[in-house]
Structures are given as structure tokens and as C-alpha cells.
Design a protein around this motif. Structure first.
Motif, PDB file in Angstrom:
ATOM      1  N   VAL A 107      47.329  34.699  33.653  1.00  0.00           N
ATOM      2  CA  VAL A 107      46.231  35.528  34.153  1.00  0.00           C
ATOM      3  C   VAL A 107      46.512  35.885  35.608  1.00  0.00           C
ATOM      4  N   GLY A 108      46.436  37.170  35.957  1.00  0.00           N
ATOM      5  CA  GLY A 108      46.627  37.582  37.341  1.00  0.00           C
ATOM      6  C   GLY A 108      45.466  37.155  38.213  1.00  0.00           C
ATOM      7  N   SER A 109      45.766  36.735  39.440  1.00  0.00           N
ATOM      8  CA  SER A 109      44.724  36.273  40.354  1.00  0.00           C
ATOM      9  C   SER A 109      43.826  37.433  40.771  1.00  0.00           C
ATOM     10  N   ALA A 110      42.519  37.206  40.714  1.00  0.00           N
ATOM     11  CA  ALA A 110      41.551  38.213  41.149  1.00  0.00           C
ATOM     12  C   ALA A 110      40.943  37.862  42.494  1.00  0.00           C
ATOM     13  N   TRP A 111      41.426  36.774  43.134  1.00  0.00           N
ATOM     14  CA  TRP A 111      40.977  36.465  44.491  1.00  0.00           C
ATOM     15  C   TRP A 111      41.714  37.377  45.461  1.00  0.00           C
ATOM     16  N   SER A 112      41.018  37.837  46.486  1.00  0.00           N
ATOM     17  CA  SER A 112      41.726  38.568  47.538  1.00  0.00           C
ATOM     18  C   SER A 112      42.637  37.558  48.216  1.00  0.00           C
ATOM     19  N   SER A 113      43.889  37.857  48.314  1.00  0.00           N
ATOM     20  CA  SER A 113      44.894  36.868  48.691  1.00  0.00           C
ATOM     21  C   SER A 113      44.665  36.296  50.088  1.00  0.00           C
ATOM     22  N   THR A 116      36.699  28.992  33.077  1.00  0.00           N
ATOM     23  CA  THR A 116      37.741  28.581  32.141  1.00  0.00           C
ATOM     24  C   THR A 116      38.258  29.735  31.290  1.00  0.00           C
ATOM     25  N   GLU A 117      37.544  30.830  31.220  1.00  0.00           N
ATOM     26  CA  GLU A 117      38.004  31.987  30.462  1.00  0.00           C
ATOM     27  C   GLU A 117      38.713  33.001  31.355  1.00  0.00           C
ATOM     28  N   GLY A 118      38.745  32.756  32.644  1.00  0.00           N
ATOM     29  CA  GLY A 118      39.431  33.662  33.560  1.00  0.00           C
ATOM     30  C   GLY A 118      38.710  34.976  33.789  1.00  0.00           C
ATOM     31  N   GLU A 119      37.396  34.975  33.594  1.00  0.00           N
ATOM     32  CA  GLU A 119      36.629  36.217  33.731  1.00  0.00           C
ATOM     33  C   GLU A 119      35.874  36.310  35.051  1.00  0.00           C
ATOM     34  N   THR A 120      35.511  35.177  35.625  1.00  0.00           N
ATOM     35  CA  THR A 120      34.713  35.173  36.846  1.00  0.00           C
ATOM     36  C   THR A 120      35.491  34.502  37.971  1.00  0.00           C
ATOM     37  N   TRP A 121      35.796  35.276  39.029  1.00  0.00           N
ATOM     38  CA  TRP A 121      36.508  34.768  40.199  1.00  0.00           C
ATOM     39  C   TRP A 121      35.584  34.938  41.399  1.00  0.00           C
TER      40      TRP A 121
END
Length: 394
Positions: A207-213, A257-262
Motif C-alpha cells: 500500500v502506498g503511503s498517504a501521509w505527507s512525507s 488495518t484496511e489501509g483506507e484511513t491515514w
């Protein structure tokens, strides 16, 4: 006839102990299933019969669990006069035999070095180097209470897998048949993606990171809590220099855990000598300001939706110790919070190397034990777990 039978029973009653002897093991089992695991460990010494009762999986699964101690690092003798850092277990009481009777995790066989990374609800994930002296390693998920290996997962390989990466475990005892492993793939530019292993499928997904780096980094010692269906991690990232000072701001990031909410939440703690943990259903953070009176500050996240932290308490460690001033080598850091009460654990990192506890309700500071050569920055709070091993996915 019935009258004669009744008279005979009154004249020859059954043996007084026969019925009690039949019920006694069940009564003991019911009583023991209601006492904490620490008490079960002590009761094993009563007799052989009690040892069997206390080791009964049915009793242990029902026994209420709480914090029993910490997995930590200390120097261990590896032979030939050599000492290296290895895993040890520190009882919360500070004395007696370890509540985990295999603190070195020797049941994790087939590896030359086993390093715990994260403990979630009593289940450990470890980074384990193989014996062939290659760079190959596994992430091993194991249960120290039952000495079971739940999974040995080869470290996922791709062009971005580097030594900067670190892993975390997600496990909920309310759903004991499943767990997830998250490997945060990062460079010096921050977290790039997350590799996720699910025990349901037995497969890794990316899963690609959705946090601003913004150079957001998750270090090996970064605190991590699984709470409300999401991982919560305390992380650090540098910001632009202010008046020639390079400041490190701590944040909390969340990842469901589903990678939908960052999500990212600013933390009030701007120091690196603090803790981040879950207690009584709320998230806490705190640290010690070692200048002046060595002030302990603790915050609680009262409103998770708004991300606003509330200052829970402040206390001067020097005043609690009755010390007029701080010695040159005197240094304190907050290392953990008790999951079931308002108790903060602190390390006196001076010459004494002590583990202390501060009760936020009573304002009392107590010495728990000497840490010796244990490394408090790598403490893993441990709560025993006796759930059955999840099934292997088909």
C-alpha cells in the motif's frame, strides 16, 4: 420402605469428604480462573496438584490479565568472556523469578539472533537473523506465554527494502483468529509505502503511503499502540531551522488495518525521552524536562476526533525525591504507562539506573527495582495472552 431407607442414611451418612473431594478441583479451577496471571505463577509453588491447575489452559485463558513486566535489552554472557545485548524480562514487582520463564525466547529456534520489535496484546513480533550468516531474515510472530510460534514470515524483498524499515504487529484478543503485520518501507525522505501481511490470507500486499512525507520517520523505538481498529505510532520529523536550531517535532500518525484511513496528529511532547501508550481506553504521552526541577509532564488525548491533547499532570521529580538540585549526571525519562491505572514508569538514568513508578492519583513516587545494564529506551510492556494459536491459512 422409604422410612427405613431414610433411617439407614441417617445412621450411615456418606463419607464427609467424598462429595467435597469431587467438587474441590472444580472450585479451585473456578477460583484460580479469576485471579491475575502473576498470582497463578506464585500459586504453582503450593503443590504438584496446584501446579497442574495453574498450568491448565482453560484456567489461564479465563484469568484476567494485566501488565506483568517488560521485555527489555540487557547484556548477556555469550561465552568466551564476551557479552552482547540480548533479550531479558523484568518483573513489574522487580523481584522473583521472571513471569515469562523463557525471557530469551529460546523457543524461537533456527535463528542466530532474535530481536523483539513490538509487543501487541501479549503477542511479539521479532526480527530474526538466520544461521547461514546471510542477510536473510524473518519476521517471527510468537506468543511467549504459550511458547508458540504463530508465523515465520520472510522479510518482503523489493528495491526499497532497506535497514531503515521497521515492522509493527496488529492483534486484538477479542478476535484471536487473526493478526496483521505492517512493514513500513522508508528512506531518508520518509515512509514511502507499507507492506501488509494478513493471517487471513497468508499473503503480503503493498500500500502506498498517504501521509505527507516531510521526512516523517518511524524508528525502531517509536511507540506504537493498536486502538479503535488503527495503529497509532509516535514518529519524528525534522522541520526548517529556527534561529539556527534544528528542532525535531514529534507527531502521532494513524493507519487503519484496511489501509483506507491515514491521519497525522501533532503531539504536545517535543522531546525524545518520552513514552506513548494506551491506558484505560485512552491514549497518553509524556516526558521529563531534565532542566530545573526535572518536571514530569503527562498528556491525555481526551478527544480523538479533534486531536487535542489535555495536560493530565505535572510533577517535579526532584521535589518528590527531596533533592535540592539535579546532579550533573542525573537524568530521568518516562518509559511507559500502566494499561489499567494512572501509573507512570520512569527511569533514573544516572549512576543508580533505577526503574521508578509515579502514581498520578496519589502523587507518590516509588522505586521498583534496579535496572542494572538494561536499556530502558527499548522497553516492551507485556500483558500475557493465552488465546489459541490462529489457524494456518489454506
Amino acid at each position: 420402605m422409604e422410612k427405613r431407607k431414610k433411617e439407614e442414611e441417617e445412621e450411615n451418612p456418606p463419607a464427609a469428604g467424598s462429595l467435597w473431594d469431587d467438587l474441590l478441583p472444580e472450585i479451585h479451577r473456578e477460583i484460580l480462573s479469576r485471579v491475575p496471571y502473576r498470582s497463578l505463577c506464585r500459586f504453582k509453588c503450593v503443590s504438584t496438584a496446584w501446579l497442574a491447575l495453574c498450568a491448565d489452559p482453560a484456567v489461564r485463558r479465563r484469568s484476567p490479565q494485566t501488565l506483568t513486566g517488560f521485555f527489555c535489552y540487557s547484556q548477556v554472557d555469550v561465552g568466551g568472556g564476551r557479552r552482547h545485548y540480548g533479550v531479558s524480562f523484568l518483573n513489574l514487582s522487580g523481584w522473583g523469578r521472571p513471569m515469562v520463564d523463557d525471557p530469551s525466547l529460546s523457543f524461537v529456534r533456527g535463528y542466530r539472533h532474535v530481536t523483539p520489535i513490538h509487543c501487541c496484546s501479549g503477542i511479539l513480533i521479532c526480527y530474526c537473523w538466520k544461521f547461514d550468516m546471510s542477510d536473510e531474515a524473518d519476521f517471527v510472530v510468537c506468543n511467549p506465554a504459550t511458547k508458540e510460534i504463530w508465523a515465520a514470515l520472510p522479510v518482503p524483498q523489493n528495491e526499497m527494502m532497506t535497514r531503515l524499515n521497521t515492522a509493527r504487529l496488529c492483534f486484538d484478543p477479542a478476535i484471536p483468529c487473526r493478526f496483521k503485520v505492517f512493514v513500513f518501507v522508508q528512506s531518508f525522505a520518509g515512509v514511502q509505502r507499507v507492506e501488509v501481511y494478513s493471517s487471513d490470507t497468508g499473503q503480503w500486499t503493498s500500500v502506498g503511503s498517504a501521509w505527507s512525507s516531510e521526512n516523517l520517520m518511524i524508528a525502531e523505538e517509536s511507540g506504537c499502540v493498536y486502538f479503535n481498529g488503527s495503529l497509532h505510532l509516535a514518529v519524528c520529523h525534522p522541520v526548517v531551522k529556527v534561529v539556527d536550531w534544528e528542532v525535531v517535532i514529534r507527531s502521532m500518525v494513524t493507519f487503519d488495518t484496511e489501509g483506507e484511513t491515514w491521519r497525522r496528529i501533532r503531539m504536545p511532547d517535543t522531546s525524545n525521552n518520552g513514552f506513548f501508550g494506551l491506558s484505560q481506553g485512552r491514549l497518553y504521552t509524556g516526558h521529563v524536562e531534565n532542566e530545573g526541577r526535572c518536571r514530569l509532564l503527562v498528556w491525555v488525548l481526551e478527544d480523538h476526533a479533534s486531536g487535542l491533547w489535555t495536560l493530565k499532570c505535572t510533577a517535579s521529580i526532584l521535589e518528590l525525591l527531596g533533592s535540592p538540585c539535579r546532579a550533573p549526571n542525573e537524568f530521568y525519562q518516562a518509559v511507559a504507562i500502566h494499561p489499567d491505572c494512572n501509573l507512570i514508569f520512569l527511569e533514573d538514568a544516572g549512576q543508580e539506573a533505577l526503574l521508578m513508578s509515579y502514581n498520578m492519583d496519589t502523587g507518590k513516587l516509588d522505586i521498583v527495582c534496579s535496572l542494572g545494564d538494561r536499556w530502558a529506551q527499548r522497553f516492551h510492556p507485556y500483558i500475557p495472552c493465552f488465546v489459541e494459536k490462529p489457524p494456518v491459512p489454506q
